[in-house]
Design an enzyme around this catalytic site. Sequence first.
Site, PDB file in Angstrom:
ATOM      1  NE  ARG A 190      -9.270   0.321  10.253  1.00  0.00           N
ATOM      2  CZ  ARG A 190      -8.978   0.230   8.957  1.00  0.00           C
ATOM      3  NH1 ARG A 190      -9.924   0.426   8.053  1.00  0.00           N
ATOM      4  NH2 ARG A 190      -7.757  -0.058   8.569  1.00  0.00           N
TER       5      ARG A 190
ATOM      6  CG  ASN B 142      -1.880  -1.156   1.195  1.00  0.00           C
ATOM      7  OD1 ASN B 142      -2.466  -1.451   0.161  1.00  0.00           O
ATOM      8  ND2 ASN B 142      -2.019  -1.849   2.298  1.00  0.00           N
TER       9      ASN B 142
ATOM     10  CB  VAL C   6      -7.015   3.317   8.402  1.00  0.00           C
ATOM     11  CG1 VAL C   6      -7.937   3.552   9.589  1.00  0.00           C
ATOM     12  CG2 VAL C   6      -7.709   3.679   7.098  1.00  0.00           C
TER      13      VAL C   6
ATOM     14  NE  ARG D 166      -4.062   3.133   2.012  1.00  0.00           N
ATOM     15  CZ  ARG D 166      -4.302   1.936   1.490  1.00  0.00           C
ATOM     16  NH1 ARG D 166      -4.095   1.713   0.204  1.00  0.00           N
ATOM     17  NH2 ARG D 166      -4.735   0.948   2.247  1.00  0.00           N
TER      18      ARG D 166
END
Lengths: 158, 466
Positions: B337, B289, B294, B291
């Site tokens: 989350r 990934n 989360v 980026r």
Amino acid sequence: MSLNYQDVQELLKLLDETPYDELTLQTGSFTLHLQRSADGKGWQQSSSLADKPHVIQASIAANVAAAAVLAEPLATEAGLLEVRAPMVGTWYRSPKPGAEPFIQIGSQVTENTVIGIIEVMKLMSSIPAKVQGTVVEIVHGDASFTEKGQLLLRIRPD
Amino acid sequence: MNISRILIANRGEIAVRIIRTCRQLGIETVLAASSADTESMAARLADQVVVLGPPPAAASYLNVTAVIAAALQVNADAIHPGYGFLSENSRLALACNEAGLAFIGPTPAQLLAIGDKLLARSNAVQAGLPVVPGGEVNTLAEAEALVEKLGLPVLIKAVGGGGGRGMKLVTDAAMLNETLQLATAEAEAAFADPRLYIERYVRSGRHVEVQVLGDGRNIIHLGTRDCSVQRRYQKLIEEAPAPNLDDELRAAIHAAAVSFGRHLHYLGAGTVEFLVDVERGSFYFLEMNARIQVEHPVTEAICHQDLIAEQIRIAEGKPLHLRQQDIEFDGHAIECRLNAEDCSADFRPVPGIISKALFPAGVGIRMDTHIQQGASVPPYYDSLLGKLIVHGKDRAEALHRLQAALAHCQIEGVPTNLALHVSVCAAPAFQAGGVDTGFLPIHLAAHPLTETPLTELTRGDAHGHA
């Protein structure tokens, strides 16, 4: 200004040593409220930020009109059944962009026929007709936002 | 270059998170928001807000032209894409280069190399990483030969898929032909790419990932995260480091992530994901990934680093200032989350207005959220309300803090999945540590969330979780 979680942790280390149960801290438009939890085992926080956002308009904002909420068109004939959106979201008439719509004017539907998809928060839900008959009016445009209860189709019962 | 003004092309808690670091660094922030988000917490915190377009993401947060135009209009030096939306979009990265803006993320070529699953897989093989045994198949004969070699069951995957989409399980050789035909048709329809590959099916797998930072020359890792508590490929609880992992296996996973990053000359913050085969005690590369993720706060908690600040430094063209030996791991961190979802209705996301938001606070507790009383949860975007992150000197202390913190969390106005977190944290298997990705569905089947234990814990009244 506002406080970050490290600041709050430092504050609570100090507050823990005191007999106090609540602290409200206000700096300009920011308010932080700390209170001992009802079970006495920890703290709870709530904050509010009264600042008005400083919004500037984009010079070239994307030129896509938001779904206009139009008055419902009058039915073209009497005795039609209405199919309304069961939830808020974006209404799609086809399974994917460019694909054939699930139904067209003249399509025969039964209770379980899928007439479209409503997407809410990235979740796609298939929408069944829930009535039986022939589609005579498609009222709500593809890929437009729908409120719960918004009119989608009118169907002539068999 | 020095970055002094950043356009944040995102929303929600990650926009708030990025603004927090920018303030500490003395960097001005401009939030590029859809018209649904101009009153959001991020909009109030940012120095300026520029409206990208109407609420649907395709017309605002996913509109490359509008994002670049907004950045140029406000004289930003850089664009931070956050996660999701355009964060791994090579067209945005390329458009930034052309417009003279810094893209806070990897190069367009790296985004392309990682975005295509087969290309990422072949890069991993070149870098010497283990991949799940398998390969591309173009004909039934090729598929039969491969299945003969791998043994059943196998997974048929779409090259254009990802995040759990476009996968089919084959347990019976007689079903291979039919499933292949179906998978080809579906891959063509869903991803406009009929290419398929077949992998051995790993029955009991843990999702373990490694945070890396690279400046194009040097690459370091910041340890593992375990994200095995998932429902329909959506991560719900993440922790760092991955618990109950053999030291040798952990060191090999760290080394593999660094090798992959080095092979790509990776620039920025990234995450290399692995499937740990519990039965065989081995691990395989899954994907990367490109980026900020989360779940990055659990890594920040155990490394005492600010990953957003590191991303900005790298985007300024500075070499890594951290060496591998500067990264020390301290204790254990767990993140939950919190989503606006109805646990009693198959976790259906529910938009609305927050009427009450009371979050836990205290030593070892961090709440990353964009929610305050009166905040709107619009129907257009994902349902993440915030992340509760706890840190302790070890996993037992972190878990203890987490359970107390969950009990001190009160959100009203929309239903939330708080009850799910309370239930998982009380489960002996989760408390023991090291569950696999099959854990949550089995746990939920055995302990349905029709009741909301949290309501009884924290309030006497009946509203909230309908």
